[in-house]
Design a protein around this motif. Structure first.
Motif, mmCIF file in Angstrom:
data_model
loop_
_atom_site.group_PDB
_atom_site.id
_atom_site.type_symbol
_atom_site.label_atom_id
_atom_site.label_comp_id
_atom_site.label_asym_id
_atom_site.label_seq_id
_atom_site.Cartn_x
_atom_site.Cartn_y
_atom_site.Cartn_z
ATOM 1 N N ARG A 94 0.846 -1.207 0.000
ATOM 2 C CA ARG A 94 0.000 0.000 0.000
ATOM 3 C C ARG A 94 0.873 1.246 0.000
ATOM 4 O O ARG A 94 1.788 1.357 0.824
ATOM 5 C CB ARG A 94 -0.887 0.023 1.250
ATOM 6 N N ASN A 95 0.532 2.191 -0.892
ATOM 7 C CA ASN A 95 1.205 3.490 -0.916
ATOM 8 C C ASN A 95 0.328 4.588 -0.332
ATOM 9 O O ASN A 95 0.833 5.601 0.137
ATOM 10 C CB ASN A 95 1.599 3.846 -2.351
ATOM 11 N N LEU A 96 -0.979 4.393 -0.441
ATOM 12 C CA LEU A 96 -1.961 5.345 0.110
ATOM 13 C C LEU A 96 -3.013 4.532 0.864
ATOM 14 O O LEU A 96 -3.246 3.361 0.533
ATOM 15 C CB LEU A 96 -2.691 6.091 -1.019
ATOM 16 N N SER A 97 -3.682 5.156 1.821
ATOM 17 C CA SER A 97 -4.754 4.454 2.541
ATOM 18 C C SER A 97 -5.956 4.282 1.618
ATOM 19 O O SER A 97 -6.304 5.188 0.853
ATOM 20 C CB SER A 97 -5.173 5.239 3.789
ATOM 21 N N ALA A 98 -6.550 3.100 1.693
ATOM 22 C CA ALA A 98 -7.763 2.795 0.906
ATOM 23 C C ALA A 98 -8.283 1.449 1.398
ATOM 24 O O ALA A 98 -7.614 0.763 2.185
ATOM 25 C CB ALA A 98 -7.454 2.725 -0.584
ATOM 26 N N PHE A 113 1.333 7.485 2.366
ATOM 27 C CA PHE A 113 2.269 6.974 3.366
ATOM 28 C C PHE A 113 3.698 7.423 3.040
ATOM 29 O O PHE A 113 4.079 7.490 1.874
ATOM 30 C CB PHE A 113 2.219 5.435 3.408
ATOM 31 N N GLU A 114 4.486 7.667 4.094
ATOM 32 C CA GLU A 114 5.887 8.045 3.865
ATOM 33 C C GLU A 114 6.685 6.866 3.340
ATOM 34 O O GLU A 114 7.635 7.032 2.591
ATOM 35 C CB GLU A 114 6.502 8.562 5.162
ATOM 36 N N GLU A 115 6.312 5.668 3.773
ATOM 37 C CA GLU A 115 6.963 4.447 3.280
ATOM 38 C C GLU A 115 5.860 3.463 2.902
ATOM 39 O O GLU A 115 4.812 3.457 3.543
ATOM 40 C CB GLU A 115 7.777 3.773 4.393
ATOM 41 N N PRO A 116 6.102 2.612 1.890
ATOM 42 C CA PRO A 116 5.072 1.627 1.552
ATOM 43 C C PRO A 116 4.815 0.667 2.714
ATOM 44 O O PRO A 116 5.722 0.356 3.484
ATOM 45 C CB PRO A 116 5.660 0.879 0.351
ATOM 46 N N VAL A 117 3.573 0.224 2.811
ATOM 47 C CA VAL A 117 3.167 -0.742 3.837
ATOM 48 C C VAL A 117 3.049 -2.101 3.158
ATOM 49 O O VAL A 117 2.331 -2.229 2.169
ATOM 50 C CB VAL A 117 1.794 -0.348 4.421
ATOM 51 N N VAL A 118 3.768 -3.103 3.669
ATOM 52 C CA VAL A 118 3.623 -4.473 3.141
ATOM 53 C C VAL A 118 2.833 -5.271 4.165
ATOM 54 O O VAL A 118 3.105 -5.215 5.359
ATOM 55 C CB VAL A 118 4.997 -5.141 2.894
ATOM 56 N N GLU A 119 1.874 -6.019 3.666
ATOM 57 C CA GLU A 119 0.943 -6.734 4.549
ATOM 58 C C GLU A 119 0.708 -8.131 3.959
ATOM 59 O O GLU A 119 0.709 -8.280 2.752
ATOM 60 C CB GLU A 119 -0.311 -5.878 4.509
ATOM 61 N N PHE A 120 0.538 -9.115 4.821
ATOM 62 C CA PHE A 120 0.242 -10.470 4.342
ATOM 63 C C PHE A 120 -1.144 -10.907 4.797
ATOM 64 O O PHE A 120 -1.543 -10.615 5.925
ATOM 65 C CB PHE A 120 1.233 -11.485 4.913
#
Ligand code: 5GP
Length: 236
Positions: A94-98, A113-120
């Protein structure tokens, strides 16, 4: 290459055997589902667009050193890919909230986001793809610690490359889902698809949604969004 028996049918694709045990043929459908398959529909022409777009992007990624399952496009809906065993993790960047990020954490959409969020997520329909962390994935033996590190690194590289390609087309890459697979020789490669079904694409100027959220949220102009993304990326 000849299409032999059907090995699998998913929500958006079918997979067929070939005479080569290391290769399969993926066939993209127009069927669309959302909310764990509760919402069903057809997005006319989607299969062909997702096939072309996925192959175009996978070839670009390969050239930049990301190993993928792509082998050869056969026709507008069918592609030869390397046979892999899918790692049962949905890898979301994720680069932006959605979407679920916004609803789960109670924030509006569109926060950069300042940094990308990686999620599993654990790829398991019966359990509704629950969110999990690295330790959960290792405990459940879904992947090894080392594989998770490689997957995360590859996902972040894919994000940087895709962000650049899309920005050139006037599109913000909000978030996306990747799947990885292991070849018969144990190599991790990017598999599945990269399309408006699996990514959130927003027009960089207006914020207009150009992806499957138009179907999920009944926003109208669903087919038009897919066609617009094909035009921007492929010039077709
Ligand atoms: P979210 O977790 O906000 O629903 O989705 C994040 C991103 O991953 C979105 O771009 C969405 O399209 C993609 N994604 C997450 N889960 C799935 C899934 O099960 N199927 C598909 N096609 N995309 C998914």
């Amino acid at each position: 290459m000849e299409k032999l028996e059907q090995l699998y049918e998913g929500k958006a694709k079918k997979v067929f055997a070939t005479e080569n045990p290391d290769l399969v043929i993926v066939s993209y459908k127009d069927d669309a589902t959302a909310f764990d398959g509760q919402k069903k529909g057809i997005i006319s022409g989607k299969g062909a667009i997702n096939n072309r777009m996925t192959n175009f992007l996978m070839q670009k990624l390969e050239k930049q050193g990301v190993p993928t399952h792509f082998v050869e496009e056969l026709n507008d809906r069918e592609t030869v890919v390397r046979k892999v065993s899918i790692v049962p993790l949905e890898v979301i960047v994720r680069n932006l909230s959605a979407g679920h990020f916004a609803s789960r954490y109670g924030v509006e959409e569109g926060i950069v986001f300042e940094e990308p969020v990686v999620e599993f997520s654990y790829k398991n329909d019966d359990l509704h793809d629950p969110l999990l962390n690295d330790d959960h994935a290792v405990a459940l033996k879904l992947a090894t610690r080392e594989e998770i590190a490689v997957i995360k690194q590859m996902a972040l590289k894919v994000n940087e490359l895709l962000k650049g390609i899309l920005l050139e087309c006037g599109v913000t890459l909000v978030d996306f889902k990747l799947e990885f697979g292991k070849t018969s020789d144990g190599k991790l490669v990017l598999a599945d698809e990269i399309s408006p079904d699996t990514c959130r694409f927003w027009d960089a100027k207006t914020g207009e949604k150009l992806d499957k959220d138009r179907f999920r949220r009944d926003l109208g102009n669903v087919e038009e969004a897919y066609i617009e993304m094909r035009r921007r990326l492929l010039g077709e």
